[in-house]
Design a protein around this motif. Structure first.
Motif, PDB file in Angstrom:
ATOM      1  N   TYR A 171      65.523  65.617  47.719  1.00 37.59           N
ATOM      2  CA  TYR A 171      65.716  65.909  49.197  1.00 37.59           C
ATOM      3  C   TYR A 171      64.382  66.809  49.479  1.00 37.59           C
ATOM      4  CZ  TYR A 171      66.995  70.770  47.382  1.00 37.59           C
ATOM      5  OH  TYR A 171      67.056  71.979  46.603  1.00 37.59           O
ATOM      6  N   HIS A 183      60.832  66.165  54.668  1.00 33.66           N
ATOM      7  CA  HIS A 183      60.154  64.989  55.434  1.00 33.66           C
ATOM      8  C   HIS A 183      60.854  63.844  54.775  1.00 33.66           C
ATOM      9  CE1 HIS A 183      57.358  61.997  56.816  1.00 33.66           C
ATOM     10  NE2 HIS A 183      56.926  62.801  57.677  1.00 33.66           N
ATOM     11  N   PRO A 184      60.918  62.680  55.278  1.00 30.26           N
ATOM     12  CA  PRO A 184      62.013  61.702  54.993  1.00 30.26           C
ATOM     13  C   PRO A 184      61.028  60.905  53.998  1.00 30.26           C
ATOM     14  CG  PRO A 184      61.221  61.315  57.107  1.00 30.26           C
ATOM     15  CD  PRO A 184      60.969  62.652  56.853  1.00 30.26           C
ATOM     16  N   SER A 185      59.724  61.002  53.855  1.00 30.21           N
ATOM     17  CA  SER A 185      58.885  60.289  52.852  1.00 30.21           C
ATOM     18  C   SER A 185      58.290  61.538  51.632  1.00 30.21           C
ATOM     19  CB  SER A 185      57.607  59.709  53.475  1.00 30.21           C
ATOM     20  OG  SER A 185      56.545  60.999  54.118  1.00 30.21           O
ATOM     21  N   LEU A 219      60.684  63.597  49.347  1.00 32.92           N
ATOM     22  CA  LEU A 219      61.970  64.133  48.822  1.00 32.92           C
ATOM     23  C   LEU A 219      61.589  64.644  47.494  1.00 32.92           C
ATOM     24  CD1 LEU A 219      64.376  61.296  49.751  1.00 32.92           C
ATOM     25  CD2 LEU A 219      63.711  63.208  51.063  1.00 32.92           C
ATOM     26  N   TYR A 269      66.023  66.022  54.548  1.00 28.77           N
ATOM     27  CA  TYR A 269      66.264  64.678  54.393  1.00 28.77           C
ATOM     28  C   TYR A 269      66.638  64.535  52.901  1.00 28.77           C
ATOM     29  CZ  TYR A 269      63.822  64.363  58.815  1.00 28.77           C
ATOM     30  OH  TYR A 269      63.530  64.698  60.172  1.00 28.77           O
ATOM     31  N   TYR A 270      67.620  63.783  52.682  1.00 30.97           N
ATOM     32  CA  TYR A 270      68.288  63.750  51.201  1.00 30.97           C
ATOM     33  C   TYR A 270      68.770  62.223  50.884  1.00 30.97           C
ATOM     34  CZ  TYR A 270      73.014  63.614  52.623  1.00 30.97           C
ATOM     35  OH  TYR A 270      74.294  63.170  53.231  1.00 30.97           O
ATOM     36  N   GLN A 271      68.715  61.938  49.504  1.00 26.36           N
ATOM     37  CA  GLN A 271      69.308  60.694  49.232  1.00 26.36           C
ATOM     38  C   GLN A 271      70.051  60.962  47.764  1.00 26.36           C
ATOM     39  OE1 GLN A 271      66.888  57.459  47.462  1.00 26.36           O
ATOM     40  NE2 GLN A 271      67.880  56.272  49.413  1.00 26.36           N
ATOM     41  N   TYR A 321      70.120  59.911  61.690  1.00 20.97           N
ATOM     42  CA  TYR A 321      68.967  59.478  60.787  1.00 20.97           C
ATOM     43  C   TYR A 321      69.746  58.717  59.607  1.00 20.97           C
ATOM     44  CZ  TYR A 321      64.413  59.118  58.733  1.00 20.97           C
ATOM     45  OH  TYR A 321      63.395  59.123  58.178  1.00 20.97           O
ATOM     46  N   GLY A 322      69.034  57.537  59.323  1.00 20.37           N
ATOM     47  CA  GLY A 322      69.386  56.868  57.969  1.00 20.37           C
ATOM     48  C   GLY A 322      70.548  55.959  58.143  1.00 20.37           C
ATOM     49  N   PRO A 370      66.754  57.784  53.427  1.00 19.05           N
ATOM     50  CA  PRO A 370      67.455  59.076  53.464  1.00 19.05           C
ATOM     51  C   PRO A 370      68.416  59.500  54.518  1.00 19.05           C
ATOM     52  CG  PRO A 370      65.117  59.450  53.574  1.00 19.05           C
ATOM     53  CD  PRO A 370      65.473  57.977  53.442  1.00 19.05           C
ATOM     54  N   SER A 429      69.990  62.831  57.089  1.00 18.55           N
ATOM     55  CA  SER A 429      69.499  64.204  57.493  1.00 18.55           C
ATOM     56  C   SER A 429      70.451  65.083  57.908  1.00 18.55           C
ATOM     57  CB  SER A 429      68.496  63.758  58.497  1.00 18.55           C
ATOM     58  OG  SER A 429      68.051  64.993  59.173  1.00 18.55           O
TER      59      SER A 429
END
Length: 507
Positions: free
Chosen positions: A87, A90-92, A94, A122-124, A150-151, A157, A159
């Motif tokens: 995470y 910013h989405p790019s 993590l 933002y997380y995955q 988002y996502g 990811p 949000s």
């Protein structure tokens, strides 16, 4: 099941809606597994959920199974795997990593700590390098994984934005829970038709109500709460042995009547038959073992307590005759007492808790009369709340779901339904009180056995149960409200969790 009175007719009516919605692919990962999957070592991460969201931490859970398999309940066979959440802001990028409380499990529970209030993250979630897919909502408009869209529709990811903390100085915390159902052996029964969705514990494991309550009592210690409120359905059918066992486990939190309090649910009503014959005669019917178990003979089953300046009112919402499947109600005497309590202490900060919610809205499943309190009484109470500035929260169970409702009649009172402790999502809410407001956050019980049962019981209602029970939005289980609570005091005592005050054999 939904409101504990979901009938076969309701199921058939709802099934038509579910069929129109189309297949729930990810709720049944077997159908999502492509041909050729299921090789040794293969796993599929699914059922991703953002369970808890506070100003400085978040809890994320998911499940890993073997693609192309079926455990007999319509889900993949569990597949232990590693788990991590990457995470960042910013989405790019993590660039942070958090790992779970178990390093090799099918039941993943990861807590992100050190978050900043008011920040978007933002997380995955990943297991064996594969991204976990969210719990899908097909019958409702909702989002299991974030505070924005988002996502969604991708592998992430996803949000969320952390809230600001409650205003003012921290005072104390309380645990809100309900629907323990001690003694129950089959979850998800539908109108006496267990062949549809009834789910039992895995052979050889302890009874699931004990697993879930034992974990709850252990888990809440991390939050250092001063009080615990259990809003009804303490037992499955009010047998003395089950009520006693529930009390014994709750005694692990502290002293009954000082540190924790309970109210009656419809399952705790007076019953007839040999198991109940040794209990006092019920006011309305049968023998009332719940009254014997938690209230002395000269006490009523509803009460008002001053807890560090907070007035807590516990309601008996099945103060009536009945079989448990009809609407809840207060007796004429109790309603008059309650209204007098509200009027007498109108300005004192007040929390009310009882089993049946005042209203039930926004359900994917049929809403029946038995889903809530009698409509005329609910209207009366809401009108009284509108004239009682001190009331800020009404905690209820019964529906087995997380749901935050604001009534236009009393818009300054949060009506909070909390999911059942005994089944998916299986947990409790923590109420944190500050001088300038409060935060309410839901947590899943996190022992290995609790997470294992919670994931198994999500298959209730043909796998659609999460669409009802989890909460359609993160805000249904996590909220921050500004409120003047400056008249509350820091508690003068803390419960001694390690040394319960007494055995709970028979009060």
């Amino acid at each position: 099941m939904p409101a504990c009175d979901f009938t076969r007719r309701d199921l058939l009516r709802w099934s038509a809606l579910a069929a129109a919605a189309g297949p729930l692919v990810l709720a049944n990962p077997v159908s999502a597994a492509a041909a050729g999957q299921g090789r040794p070592g293969d796993i599929l991460p699914v059922n991703l959920e953002l369970v808890t969201l506070a100003e400085d931490h978040a809890v994320i859970t998911w499940y890993t199974g073997v693609p192309g398999t079926d455990d007999g309940l319509g889900r993949m066979v569990p597949a232990p795997a590693d788990g991590e959440v990457v995470y960042g802001t910013h989405p790019s990028r993590l660039n942070r990593v958090a790992r779970g409380i178990s390093s090799h499990t099918a039941y993943h529970y990861v807590e992100l700590t050190g978050l900043e209030p008011g920040q978007t993250y933002y997380y995955q979630a990943r297991s064996q390098g594969k991204a976990a897919s969210p719990t899908p909502f097909t019958l409702i408009s909702g989002n299991a994984v974030g505070t924005s869209t988002y996502g969604l529709g991708t592998e992430g990811p996803f949000s969320f934005t952390t809230p600001q903390p409650p205003r003012g100085r921290y005072l104390f915390s309380m645990v809100l829970c309900n629907d323990l159902h001690m003694g129950e052996t089959q979850a998800g029964l539908v109108g006496g038709q267990p062949q549809y969705i009834g789910i039992t514990q895995e052979p050889g494991l302890p009874p699931y109500p004990e697993v879930m309550l034992r974990s709850l009592v252990e888990d809440v210690r991390r939050h250092n709460p001063t009080y615990l409120l259990a809003a009804g359905d303490i037992s499955s059918e009010a047998s003395p042995v089950d009520l006693s066992r529930a009390g014994q486990l709750l005694d692990g939190f502290g002293e009954y009547g000082s540190d924790y309090f309970v109210t009656r649910g419809n399952h705790d009503r007076a019953h007839t038959g040999d198991p109940y014959s040794g209990c006092r005669a019920g006011q309305w019917q049968g023998n009332d073992c719940f009254h014997d178990g938690f209230f002395s003979r000269n006490k009523l089953t509803y009460f008002s307590k001053d807890l560090s300046g907070l007035r807590v009112i516990g309601l008996d919402t099945y103060d009536k005759p009945g079989n448990g499947g009809d609407a809840g109600a207060l007796s004429t005497d109790q309603l008059a007492w309650f209204r007098h309590e509200l009027a007498t202490h109108a300005d004192q900060p007040t929390l009310v808790f009882g089993h049946h919610p005042l209203v039930m809205q926004d359900s994917a499943f049929p809403i029946t009369a038995g889903s809530s309190l009698q409509a005329d009484q609910a209207t009366t109470i809401l009108n009284d709340y509108a004239k009682t500035p001190g009331v800020f929260l009404h905690h209820a169970g019964h529906t087995h779901r997380n749901k935050r409702t604001i009534s236009p009649i009393a818009p300054k009172v949060t009506l909070q339904e909390v999911a059942a402790a005994k089944e998916y999502p299986g947990g409790f809410s923590v109420l944190r009180l500050h001088t300038g407001g409060y935060a309410l956050n839901f947590y899943k019980s996190r022992s290995e056995l609790a997470r294992r049962w919670s994931e198994r019981s999500r298959q209730e209602i043909m796998g659609y149960w999460p669409q009802f029970a989890l909460g359609a939005a993160v805000a249904d289980r996590n909220t921050v409200v500004a409120r003047d609570l400056s008249n509350l005091k820091r508690p003068s005592h803390r419960p001694d969790h390690e040394h319960p005050s007494h055995p709970h054999g028979g009060k």
